[in-house]
Design an enzyme around this catalytic site. Structure first.
Site, short mmCIF file in Angstrom:
data_model
loop_
_atom_site.label_atom_id
_atom_site.label_comp_id
_atom_site.label_asym_id
_atom_site.label_seq_id
_atom_site.Cartn_x
_atom_site.Cartn_y
_atom_site.Cartn_z
N ASP A 1 0.81 -1.23 0.00
CA ASP A 1 0.00 0.00 0.00
C ASP A 1 0.84 1.27 0.00
O ASP A 1 0.43 2.29 0.56
CB ASP A 1 -0.98 0.02 1.20
CG ASP A 1 -1.88 -1.20 1.20
OD1 ASP A 1 -2.16 -1.72 0.11
OD2 ASP A 1 -2.29 -1.63 2.29
N LYS B 1 1.72 2.18 -5.11
CA LYS B 1 2.27 1.64 -6.38
C LYS B 1 1.34 1.94 -7.56
O LYS B 1 1.78 2.35 -8.63
CB LYS B 1 2.46 0.11 -6.25
CG LYS B 1 3.46 -0.27 -5.17
CD LYS B 1 3.55 -1.77 -4.98
CE LYS B 1 2.34 -2.41 -4.36
NZ LYS B 1 2.10 -2.07 -2.93
N GLY C 1 -4.53 -4.32 -3.82
CA GLY C 1 -5.52 -3.30 -4.14
C GLY C 1 -4.75 -2.05 -4.51
O GLY C 1 -4.12 -1.43 -3.65
N HIS C 2 -4.71 -1.73 -5.80
CA HIS C 2 -3.90 -0.60 -6.27
C HIS C 2 -4.82 0.53 -6.71
O HIS C 2 -5.58 0.39 -7.67
CB HIS C 2 -2.98 -1.06 -7.43
CG HIS C 2 -1.95 -2.05 -6.99
ND1 HIS C 2 -0.98 -2.55 -7.82
CD2 HIS C 2 -1.71 -2.61 -5.77
CE1 HIS C 2 -0.21 -3.39 -7.13
NE2 HIS C 2 -0.64 -3.45 -5.89
N GLN D 1 2.04 -6.07 -3.16
CA GLN D 1 2.47 -6.16 -1.76
C GLN D 1 3.75 -5.33 -1.57
O GLN D 1 3.94 -4.36 -2.27
CB GLN D 1 2.66 -7.62 -1.31
CG GLN D 1 1.37 -8.41 -1.21
CD GLN D 1 0.83 -8.91 -2.54
OE1 GLN D 1 1.54 -9.57 -3.27
NE2 GLN D 1 -0.40 -8.60 -2.85
P1 GDP Z 1 -0.79 0.32 -3.53
O1 GDP Z 1 -1.36 -0.97 -3.07
O2 GDP Z 1 0.68 0.42 -3.30
O3 GDP Z 1 -1.15 0.65 -4.94
O4 GDP Z 1 -1.44 1.46 -2.60
P2 GDP Z 1 -2.99 1.57 -2.20
O5 GDP Z 1 -3.74 2.05 -3.37
O6 GDP Z 1 -3.46 0.32 -1.54
O7 GDP Z 1 -2.91 2.63 -1.04
C1 GDP Z 1 -2.39 3.90 -1.24
C2 GDP Z 1 -3.47 4.92 -0.88
O8 GDP Z 1 -2.90 6.19 -0.80
C3 GDP Z 1 -4.54 5.04 -1.95
O9 GDP Z 1 -5.74 5.41 -1.32
C4 GDP Z 1 -4.02 6.16 -2.83
O10 GDP Z 1 -5.07 6.84 -3.52
C5 GDP Z 1 -3.39 7.05 -1.81
N1 GDP Z 1 -2.21 7.82 -2.25
C6 GDP Z 1 -1.21 7.46 -3.09
N2 GDP Z 1 -0.25 8.39 -3.12
C7 GDP Z 1 -0.64 9.38 -2.26
C8 GDP Z 1 -0.07 10.61 -1.83
O11 GDP Z 1 1.03 10.99 -2.22
N3 GDP Z 1 -0.78 11.34 -0.92
C9 GDP Z 1 -1.99 10.94 -0.44
N4 GDP Z 1 -2.61 11.71 0.43
N5 GDP Z 1 -2.56 9.78 -0.83
C10 GDP Z 1 -1.89 9.01 -1.72
P1 IMO Z 2 -0.87 -4.20 -2.26
O1 IMO Z 2 -0.40 -4.75 -3.57
C1 IMO Z 2 -1.00 -4.62 2.08
C2 IMO Z 2 -1.05 -8.69 3.68
C3 IMO Z 2 -2.31 -9.16 4.38
C4 IMO Z 2 -1.72 -10.14 5.37
C5 IMO Z 2 -0.58 -10.78 4.59
C6 IMO Z 2 -0.94 -12.10 3.92
O2 IMO Z 2 -2.18 -3.51 -2.33
O3 IMO Z 2 0.21 -3.41 -1.60
P2 IMO Z 2 -2.43 -12.83 1.87
O4 IMO Z 2 -3.84 -12.50 1.50
O5 IMO Z 2 -1.43 -12.41 0.84
O6 IMO Z 2 -2.26 -14.25 2.28
O7 IMO Z 2 -2.14 -11.95 3.19
O8 IMO Z 2 -0.23 -9.83 3.59
N1 IMO Z 2 -1.24 -8.19 2.31
C7 IMO Z 2 -1.19 -6.89 1.97
N2 IMO Z 2 -1.03 -5.79 2.73
N3 IMO Z 2 -1.07 -4.50 0.74
C8 IMO Z 2 -1.21 -5.59 -0.04
O9 IMO Z 2 -1.17 -5.53 -1.38
C9 IMO Z 2 -1.32 -6.86 0.57
N4 IMO Z 2 -1.48 -8.12 0.12
C10 IMO Z 2 -1.42 -8.92 1.19
O10 IMO Z 2 -2.97 -8.10 5.00
O11 IMO Z 2 -1.16 -9.45 6.45
MG MG Z 3 -2.88 -1.66 -1.82
#
Ligand code: GDP
Ligand code: IMO
Ligand code: MG
Length: 420
Positions: free
Chosen positions: A13, A16, A40-41, A222
């Site tokens: 998270d 990415k 979840g991207h 991840q």
């Molecule tokens: P990912 O899994 O690495 O793609 O990240 P996620 O989408 O799960 O979580 C990142 C969260 O932060 C999302 O809600 C994005 O919309 C948000 N986000 C990404 N970059 C920034 C930033 O620079 N500032 C803020 N405030 N939010 C951001």
């Molecule tokens: P993105 O790509 C954050 C965490 C789960 C759990 C552990 C194992 O959005 O960054 P799993 O379902 O893979 O067996 O869970 O890894 N986890 C993540 N945490 N971002 C993710 O993906 C994750 N994918 C798995 O919360 O702790």
């Molecule tokens: Mg994510």
């Protein structure tokens, strides 16, 4: 040409999805190499907010081909739902998305096994996303798995039934109640949807494109601290999230890796169980969660929050050979009295800057305090727009991490990006 890789340096998270979307215009092909719908991207542009799970984050740009590589695991139910959600936004998705025949399938029974395993672990559960990731990779390495290429085989249904029969025996051991029928109909509908896409030998496709000077970006899922070998085991995911995973998850030789973009948040978050040395269970942690909207993009669970952890980041940089750092969510640090950064760990054996065998051995993080800033960063578009204290923070991190920060993200939107 070489494949550039963008991957998370923390517990996932890191942002990415947002940054891959920003970088996509520089590439011809965007490809995922591991993980599955546990990811979840999130992307935001114009008035659109979207979360992708299986599909690479280059899908919204008009020109690029997106490839789901062999290292990915696919749940046909989630895949079909994702495609339906993209129908209006990406009407030509069938021409733009290729899927590796060697990617493995997540079966309904894998999801049930995941839930059964977590239930039986009780308090020591991993905090899995319950998407069936662990059991699917177990079947892959156990040489039982079903692959995307199998869906074209005339005896696919028998192969499916054989594997499900094995799973039923395992589920019985866990004494877990379930209703497979709830999933199966949708699963076979998802299989029909998958058949409408271009299924490729992606290793050949990618290497051919490289030899034709096409530019490729590999998108990690991840983060490094969730890597099956080097993460905070056993509280990890079941794939290699590090750069080496791009070689095995796409079929490219190590020498074909170009830049490695390592992405990190300006603080730390973690969702699910497991050790987290800099976790804040006070009002500062709460403030980070609220300001940063730190709730899981896949499961909606609140993310645990804490200060930036430099020993962990250095470890991740070492494992991945990071050439360029990307810092996200810098905007969220505005308005704190002080910013703390963990520079070492106090352990039973003294102070160390090395990431330990067991993070649980860390007694206490050792912090340095840095001055904070109040300015709103969300409208900044160049380094010159940033307050001096923030620029000093960036220089401090570059000095400590010995890798330049080439992009700073100051908001979730595509536009809220600073190229250094
Ligand atoms: P990912 O899994 O690495 O793609 O990240 P996620 O989408 O799960 O979580 C990142 C969260 O932060 C999302 O809600 C994005 O919309 C948000 N986000 C990404 N970059 C920034 C930033 O620079 N500032 C803020 N405030 N939010 C951001
Ligand atoms: P993105 O790509 C954050 C965490 C789960 C759990 C552990 C194992 O959005 O960054 P799993 O379902 O893979 O067996 O869970 O890894 N986890 C993540 N945490 N971002 C993710 O993906 C994750 N994918 C798995 O919360 O702790
Ligand atoms: Mg994510």
């Amino acid at each position: 040409m070489k494949v550039d890789v963008l991957l998370g340096l923390q517990w996932g998270d890191e942002g990415k999805g947002k940054v891959v979307d920003v970088l996509t215009p520089r590439y011809d092909i965007i490809t995922r190499f591991q993980g599955g719908p546990n990811a979840g991207h999130s992307l935001e542009f114009n008035e659109i907010k979207h979360v992708l799970h299986t599909i690479p984050s280059g899908i919204f740009r008009p020109r690029q081909i997106n490839v789901i590589g062999n290292g990915v695991v696919i749940d046909p139910i989630i895949f079909k739902k994702e495609i339906e959600g993209l129908k209006a936004l990406v009407p030509d998705i069938k021409e733009k998305l290729y899927i590796s025949k060697k990617a493995h399938l997540i079966l309904p029974s894998h999801r049930i096994l995941d839930a059964a395993s977590e239930q039986s672990k009780g308090k020591t559960k991993i905090g899995s996303t319950l998407k069936g990731i662990g059991p699917t990779y177990m079947d892959k390495t156990g040489r039982n798995g079903l692959r995307i290429g199998d869906i074209l085989s005339p005896n696919f249904k028998e192969k499916y039934a054989e594997l499900v029969a094995k799973h039923k025996q395992l589920i019985a051991i866990h004494n877990f109640e379930y209703r497979m029928e709830d999933y199966e109909k949708g699963w076979f509908e998802g299989i029909e949807e998958l058949k409408k896409f271009t299924l490729v030998d992606s290793e050949h496709y990618i290497n051919k494109q490289l030899s034709q000077s096409k530019k490729i970006l590999a998108e990690g899922a991840q983060g490094t601290l969730l890597d099956i070998d080097f993460g905070s085991y056993p509280f990890v995911t079941s794939s290699n999230t590090i750069c080496a995973g791009a070689c095995t998850g796409l079929g490219i030789a190590p020498g074909k890796i170009g830049k490695v973009y390592g992405i990190f948040k300006a603080y730390c978050t973690r969702v699910g169980s497991g050790p987290f040395p800099t976790e804040l269970s006070d009002n500062i942690g709460e403030e980070l969660r609220n300001k940063g909207h730190e709730f899981g993009a896949t499961t909606g669970r609140p993310r645990r929050c804490g200060w930036l952890d430099l020993p962990a980041l250095k470890y991740a940089i070492m494992l991945n050979g990071v050439t360029d750092l990307i810092m996200t969510k810098a905007d969220i640090l505005s308005g704190f009295d002080k910013i703390k950064v963990c520079t070492a760990y106090k352990t039973v054996n003294g102070i160390t800057e090395d990431f330990p065998y067991e993070l649980n051995d860390v007694i206490e993080p050792v912090y340095e305090e840095l001055p904070a800033w109040n300015d709103d960063l969300t409208t900044a578009r160049s380094l010159a727009d940033l307050p001096q204290t923030m620029k000093d923070y960036v220089r401090y991190l570059e000095h400590k991490l010995e890798v330049p920060i080439s992009i700073i993200s100051v908001g979730p939107n595509r536009e809220q990006t600073i190229e250094v």
